[in-house]
Motif scaffolding. Structure first.
Motif, mmCIF file in Angstrom:
data_model
loop_
_atom_site.group_PDB
_atom_site.id
_atom_site.type_symbol
_atom_site.label_atom_id
_atom_site.label_comp_id
_atom_site.label_asym_id
_atom_site.label_seq_id
_atom_site.Cartn_x
_atom_site.Cartn_y
_atom_site.Cartn_z
ATOM 1 N N GLY A 184 0.967 -1.196 0.032
ATOM 2 C CA GLY A 184 -0.232 -0.121 -0.187
ATOM 3 C C GLY A 184 1.205 1.068 0.178
ATOM 4 N N THR A 185 2.046 0.931 0.189
ATOM 5 C CA THR A 185 3.270 2.142 0.076
ATOM 6 C C THR A 185 2.980 3.019 -1.641
ATOM 7 O OG1 THR A 185 5.046 0.779 1.563
ATOM 8 C CG2 THR A 185 5.653 3.199 1.230
ATOM 9 N N ASP A 318 -1.735 3.916 1.250
ATOM 10 C CA ASP A 318 -2.657 4.795 0.212
ATOM 11 C C ASP A 318 -3.689 3.975 -0.626
ATOM 12 O OD1 ASP A 318 -2.241 7.601 -0.086
ATOM 13 O OD2 ASP A 318 -0.256 6.345 0.575
ATOM 14 N N ALA A 319 -3.761 2.821 -0.098
ATOM 15 C CA ALA A 319 -4.234 1.873 -1.534
ATOM 16 C C ALA A 319 -5.739 1.671 -0.523
ATOM 17 C CB ALA A 319 -3.283 -0.255 -1.519
ATOM 18 N N ASN A 320 -6.337 0.194 -1.047
ATOM 19 C CA ASN A 320 -8.087 -0.319 -0.970
ATOM 20 C C ASN A 320 -7.178 -1.374 -0.221
ATOM 21 O OD1 ASN A 320 -7.315 -1.270 -3.169
ATOM 22 N ND2 ASN A 320 -9.709 -1.414 -3.255
ATOM 23 N N PHE A 321 -6.266 -1.748 0.931
ATOM 24 C CA PHE A 321 -6.361 -2.559 1.422
ATOM 25 C C PHE A 321 -5.285 -2.495 2.515
ATOM 26 C CE2 PHE A 321 -3.117 -2.944 -2.386
ATOM 27 C CZ PHE A 321 -1.834 -2.587 -2.272
ATOM 28 N N VAL A 322 -4.485 -2.903 3.460
ATOM 29 C CA VAL A 322 -4.315 -2.596 4.507
ATOM 30 C C VAL A 322 -3.225 -4.409 4.233
ATOM 31 C CG1 VAL A 322 -4.061 -2.140 6.763
ATOM 32 C CG2 VAL A 322 -5.928 -1.265 5.362
ATOM 33 N N SER A 356 -8.232 -6.983 2.058
ATOM 34 C CA SER A 356 -9.121 -5.558 1.231
ATOM 35 C C SER A 356 -9.727 -4.713 2.028
ATOM 36 C CB SER A 356 -9.418 -5.803 0.257
ATOM 37 O OG SER A 356 -9.028 -7.249 -0.764
ATOM 38 N N VAL A 357 -10.358 -3.928 1.735
ATOM 39 C CA VAL A 357 -11.702 -2.584 2.346
ATOM 40 C C VAL A 357 -12.273 -2.757 1.266
ATOM 41 C CG1 VAL A 357 -11.753 -0.422 3.099
ATOM 42 C CG2 VAL A 357 -8.788 -0.957 3.220
#
Length: 378
Positions: A184-185, A318-322, A356-357
């Motif tokens: 997510g970087t 900065d994505a839709n996952f962690v 995923s978010v």
């Protein structure tokens, strides 16, 4: 004497696959029937009704001419994609022009075409691990040498080390996901500047912004650097923010000469008339489709805060996952979540997991399950 399969007894393995492909499992995340599938970074919100109706009508019109080949250069779609991308250019910067745009069946095919055009035998592709697991497969499939440098402990790029890797390996293609998958970087503009400068005219630098629309406020798109570096390529997809994973439409923006060069390796009529029609309809509803992005950003930031409060290590996203960890036995945690109906991804560095978010309901189910599983695995 032959066996029932037609293979001669004592002969080599059948079928006569390329030797370097023998024993390799095909790429793919688990596809399991679970209540909460949070493993492939899909947008959990379906397209709105007005968009669905427009898509249906557009496909119906396209179906009337399916006896004819589609527009090989997809001129109308390139113009629409250029207009959309121009939203992310810097103030005062010229908009993205249609001749700077290329599209294919998902950003996967875009990447493969880039390696077909600019990689190949005697050439090298470079990225920095952890990175997207398909990149080495694109290299393998195009007979491009693959080199993976390392990221810093916080998953950012060490620019001195990155510059040194370019100097050592002289790559024809540098692949940089931003936001990075699986961490997510996001890349800084300085990092893009440094790598484009280091590579120069010997290759292309591909900034893969598949999750670009989810970046946090203040994080610029690499599109702003297109006028500065003619060797820069910025790729996007309609799979994530546009809720179009089933559409399979990826695209790029680059110097017109790069977009034009890809035409040499593309298959004839590679974008069907129905794909073009659906993508154009989706772009007409861009604002509505992107309306859920802010909500997903909020869910992501809430999730990051919650995971850290529980004592987990969490990569800035900065994505839709962690990406979170670190677990002595991450598979046991993954399995425990699965047994409670929550499917996430066992990927990235050892000890880490990626989720995923999703919707508020899905995130609540994940938090509840992880709380239980974490206690069981302490």
């Amino acid at each position: 004497m032959t066996s029932g399969s037609g293979a001669e007894v004592g002969a080599g393995a059948w079928p006569p696959l390329r030797e370097e492909l023998r024993g390799i499992e095909p790429y793919g995340a688990p596809q399991l029937d679970v209540p909460y599938a949070l493993n492939v970074n899909e947008n959990p919100y379906a397209p709105p009704a007005a968009c669905v109706a427009d898509i249906a009508e557009s496909v119906a019109r396209a179906a009337e001419t399916l006896n004819r080949y589609p527009d090989r250069e997809f001129v109308e779609l390139r113009a629409a994609l250029a207009a959309y991308l121009s939203r992310d250019v810097a103030p005062g910067q010229a908009p993205v022009a249609p001749e700077q745009v290329w599209a294919a069946n998902g950003s996967n095919e875009v990447m493969l075409q880039l390696l077909q055009a600019f990689g190949g035998p005697g050439r090298t592709a470079l990225s920095f691990a952890p990175t997207y697991s398909m990149y080495p497969e694109y290299a393998r499939d195009t007979h491009t040498a693959w080199v993976a440098g390392r990221r810093a402990e916080d998953f950012t790029l060490d620019l001195d080390a990155a510059r040194a890797a370019v100097g050592e390996h002289r790559p024809s293609v540098v692949l940089l996901p931003s936001p990075n998958n699986p961490t997510g970087t996001a890349l800084s503009p300085e990092a893009v500047d440094v790598l484009c400068g280091a590579v120069g005219d010997d290759g292309v630098v591909v900034v893969d912004e598949a999750y670009g629309e989810f970046r946090r406020a203040g994080t610029p798109s690499a599109l702003e650097l297109l006028p500065v570096h003619r060797n820069l390529v910025v790729t996007r997809t309609m799979s994530k923010a546009f809720a179009g994973a089933g559409l399979r439409l990826g695209y790029l923006a680059a110097h017109p000469a790069i977009a034009d060069a890809i035409r040499v390796v593309r298959l004839p009529y590679h974008l069907s008339a129905t794909t073009q029609a659906v993508a154009l309809a989706a772009l007409r509803h861009a604002d509505a489709l992107l309306g859920q992005v802010d909500a997903l950003r909020g869910e992501r930031d809430t999730l990051v805060d919650w995971l850290r409060a529980q004592g987990h290590d969490v990569a800035d996203s900065d994505a839709n996952f962690v990406l979170f960890g670190r677990f002595a036995d991450r598979h046991a945690v993954w399995q425990g979540l699965l047994e409670r109906g929550v499917l996430i991804r066992e990927t990235g560095p050892e000890g880490w997991l990626r989720v995923s978010v999703g919707t508020p309901e899905e995130m609540a189910a994940f938090r509840d399950a992880l709380t239980i599983v974490t206690k069981e695995n302490q």
